[in-house]
Scaffold this motif. Sequence first.
Motif, PDB file in Angstrom:
ATOM      1  N   GLU A 158      42.063 -39.037  37.490  1.00 20.25           N
ATOM      2  CA  GLU A 158      41.210 -39.206  36.260  1.00 20.25           C
ATOM      3  C   GLU A 158      40.367 -40.288  37.182  1.00 20.25           C
ATOM      4  O   GLU A 158      39.427 -40.990  36.164  1.00 20.25           O
ATOM      5  N   TYR A 159      40.647 -41.052  38.154  1.00 13.77           N
ATOM      6  CA  TYR A 159      39.874 -42.086  38.886  1.00 13.77           C
ATOM      7  C   TYR A 159      38.259 -41.760  38.970  1.00 13.77           C
ATOM      8  O   TYR A 159      37.622 -40.879  39.381  1.00 13.77           O
ATOM      9  N   SER A 160      37.714 -42.820  38.095  1.00 18.70           N
ATOM     10  CA  SER A 160      36.045 -42.415  38.127  1.00 18.70           C
ATOM     11  C   SER A 160      35.268 -42.977  39.165  1.00 18.70           C
ATOM     12  O   SER A 160      35.972 -44.046  39.811  1.00 18.70           O
ATOM     13  N   ASP A 161      34.320 -42.408  39.547  1.00 18.10           N
ATOM     14  CA  ASP A 161      33.178 -42.789  40.534  1.00 18.10           C
ATOM     15  C   ASP A 161      32.650 -44.321  40.255  1.00 18.10           C
ATOM     16  O   ASP A 161      32.778 -45.146  41.154  1.00 18.10           O
ATOM     17  N   GLU A 162      32.747 -44.747  38.947  1.00 15.87           N
ATOM     18  CA  GLU A 162      32.232 -46.104  38.588  1.00 15.87           C
ATOM     19  C   GLU A 162      33.195 -47.078  38.987  1.00 15.87           C
ATOM     20  O   GLU A 162      32.899 -47.960  39.594  1.00 15.87           O
ATOM     21  N   ASP A 163      34.556 -46.822  38.577  1.00 18.42           N
ATOM     22  CA  ASP A 163      35.573 -47.817  39.061  1.00 18.42           C
ATOM     23  C   ASP A 163      35.744 -47.729  40.537  1.00 18.42           C
ATOM     24  O   ASP A 163      35.994 -49.072  41.214  1.00 18.42           O
ATOM     25  N   TRP A 164      35.564 -46.554  41.053  1.00 16.65           N
ATOM     26  CA  TRP A 164      35.807 -46.651  42.545  1.00 16.65           C
ATOM     27  C   TRP A 164      34.678 -47.605  43.324  1.00 16.65           C
ATOM     28  O   TRP A 164      34.847 -48.390  44.273  1.00 16.65           O
ATOM     29  N   SER A 165      33.340 -47.369  42.804  1.00 18.09           N
ATOM     30  CA  SER A 165      32.370 -48.268  43.359  1.00 18.09           C
ATOM     31  C   SER A 165      32.358 -49.605  43.225  1.00 18.09           C
ATOM     32  O   SER A 165      32.070 -50.402  44.081  1.00 18.09           O
ATOM     33  N   ALA A 166      32.908 -49.812  41.850  1.00 16.81           N
ATOM     34  CA  ALA A 166      32.888 -51.369  41.622  1.00 16.81           C
ATOM     35  C   ALA A 166      33.935 -52.085  42.400  1.00 16.81           C
ATOM     36  O   ALA A 166      33.586 -53.158  43.007  1.00 16.81           O
ATOM     37  N   VAL A 167      35.062 -51.229  42.651  1.00 10.72           N
ATOM     38  CA  VAL A 167      36.192 -51.972  43.508  1.00 10.72           C
ATOM     39  C   VAL A 167      35.860 -52.214  45.109  1.00 10.72           C
ATOM     40  O   VAL A 167      35.887 -53.239  45.652  1.00 10.72           O
ATOM     41  N   ILE A 168      35.152 -51.079  45.492  1.00 10.59           N
ATOM     42  CA  ILE A 168      34.839 -50.972  46.698  1.00 10.59           C
ATOM     43  C   ILE A 168      33.654 -52.156  47.179  1.00 10.59           C
ATOM     44  O   ILE A 168      33.731 -52.895  47.923  1.00 10.59           O
ATOM     45  N   GLN A 169      32.966 -52.239  46.133  1.00 10.19           N
ATOM     46  CA  GLN A 169      31.799 -53.236  46.233  1.00 10.19           C
ATOM     47  C   GLN A 169      32.129 -54.454  46.445  1.00 10.19           C
ATOM     48  O   GLN A 169      31.829 -55.151  47.562  1.00 10.19           O
ATOM     49  N   LEU A 170      32.963 -55.169  45.511  1.00 10.50           N
ATOM     50  CA  LEU A 170      33.323 -56.533  45.443  1.00 10.50           C
ATOM     51  C   LEU A 170      34.288 -56.818  46.620  1.00 10.50           C
ATOM     52  O   LEU A 170      34.388 -57.663  47.381  1.00 10.50           O
ATOM     53  N   ASN A 171      35.363 -55.636  46.461  1.00  9.94           N
ATOM     54  CA  ASN A 171      36.719 -56.288  47.441  1.00  9.94           C
ATOM     55  C   ASN A 171      36.294 -55.976  48.952  1.00  9.94           C
ATOM     56  O   ASN A 171      37.086 -56.402  49.719  1.00  9.94           O
ATOM     57  N   GLN A 172      35.764 -54.965  49.296  1.00  4.50           N
ATOM     58  CA  GLN A 172      35.066 -54.657  50.628  1.00  4.50           C
ATOM     59  C   GLN A 172      33.849 -54.785  51.139  1.00  4.50           C
ATOM     60  O   GLN A 172      33.955 -55.588  52.102  1.00  4.50           O
ATOM     61  N   ASN A 173      32.763 -54.288  50.531  1.00  2.00           N
ATOM     62  CA  ASN A 173      31.479 -54.581  50.901  1.00  2.00           C
ATOM     63  C   ASN A 173      31.040 -55.986  51.160  1.00  2.00           C
ATOM     64  O   ASN A 173      30.471 -56.620  52.104  1.00  2.00           O
ATOM     65  N   ILE A 174      31.381 -56.740  49.994  1.00  2.37           N
ATOM     66  CA  ILE A 174      31.136 -58.267  50.026  1.00  2.37           C
ATOM     67  C   ILE A 174      32.062 -58.984  50.862  1.00  2.37           C
ATOM     68  O   ILE A 174      31.416 -59.937  51.295  1.00  2.37           O
ATOM     69  N   VAL A 175      33.246 -58.599  50.910  1.00  5.49           N
ATOM     70  CA  VAL A 175      34.146 -59.225  51.990  1.00  5.49           C
ATOM     71  C   VAL A 175      33.568 -59.123  53.519  1.00  5.49           C
ATOM     72  O   VAL A 175      33.314 -60.102  54.030  1.00  5.49           O
ATOM     73  N   PHE A 176      32.891 -57.985  53.632  1.00  7.14           N
ATOM     74  CA  PHE A 176      32.389 -57.877  54.961  1.00  7.14           C
ATOM     75  C   PHE A 176      30.972 -58.536  54.988  1.00  7.14           C
ATOM     76  O   PHE A 176      30.968 -59.291  56.116  1.00  7.14           O
ATOM     77  N   GLN A 177      30.177 -58.712  54.010  1.00  3.28           N
ATOM     78  CA  GLN A 177      28.998 -59.472  54.156  1.00  3.28           C
ATOM     79  C   GLN A 177      29.210 -60.946  54.101  1.00  3.28           C
ATOM     80  O   GLN A 177      28.751 -61.859  54.974  1.00  3.28           O
ATOM     81  N   MET A 178      30.380 -61.410  53.520  1.00  4.66           N
ATOM     82  CA  MET A 178      30.723 -62.763  53.515  1.00  4.66           C
ATOM     83  C   MET A 178      31.236 -63.151  55.027  1.00  4.66           C
ATOM     84  O   MET A 178      30.984 -64.316  55.487  1.00  4.66           O
TER      85      MET A 178
END
Length: 255
Positions: free
Chosen positions: A106-126
């Motif tokens: 049931e895992y939604s695209d929206e939840d996937w994107s929100a979590v990947i964005q903060l936990n992964q993409n932003i950590v990379f940018q930081m």
Amino acid sequence: MGNELHDLFSLQGKTAVITGASRGLGAGIAKGLAKAGADIIGVGISDMSSTQEEVERYGQTFTSIQMDISENGRPAQLKSEVLQQVDRVDIVVNNAGIIRRSAAEEYSDEDWSAVIQLNQNIVFQMCREFGKHMIDMGGGKIINIASMLSFQGGLRVPAYTASKHAVAGVTKSFANEWASRNVCVNAIAPGYMETDNTVPIREDEQRNSFITSRIPAGRWGKPEDLQGAAIFLASPASNYVSGHILCVDGGWMST
Ligand code: NAD
């Protein structure tokens, strides 16, 4: 001898930026680094006054920056704001993170994107933004907050697991390039910790007792349990430690 030991772990005169410092693990780490002498810049989207009070109790300064860091470009913006207030940043703790739970099918695209964005993409940018600054300054310490799910699959949290595996990868990748430039990039992988993030699994009696029975220490961790590891990775004591994922888990990973 006393002074030499003190100097090895001292953060006196250092400034640490900590994301998500309002509560939970970020607040615990902020207090720990302040105990060792660091001034703290807390970044987040909620009230940080209780962290501020505790940091000031240790005689250190606390600067609060209210910012939702989840959009691309925010880490660069944050760096400019921080550098208007201080000349240099010595320590960055990438702690802010979210978790969204539902069955894999049931895992939604929206939840996937929100979590990947903060936990992964932003950590990379930081890491990229503040690491660049640390290279210019001649060195620094970056501590990313990983998880047991940097190693294991977990249940009902596929995006979280993917993002925390990425945190381990980003940590090792940046560490390799920057160890020779005195920028140490490491991670702490907390075990099961008592914070808002874990309320749903602690309220589920069956899961709670299963998890607790599997922790060799026999209890969930508390934010304060991360302080020693954070001080170590932020201090000169860890100058030759690079790309390490330090589990603070009451023994979970050894079972
Ligand atoms: P928490 O939900 O209690 O705190 C998260 C913090 O991040 C809060 O201060 C929140 O305001 C901040 N935050 C959330 N979204 C933000 C955004 N867009 N911009 C800025 N700040 C934002 O969580 P916690 O349990 O303290 O978790 C902290 C970190 O530790 C997370 O990366 C989490 O994945 C990790 N972690 C937690 C556990 C655990 O058992 N609690 C275990 C392993 C890893």
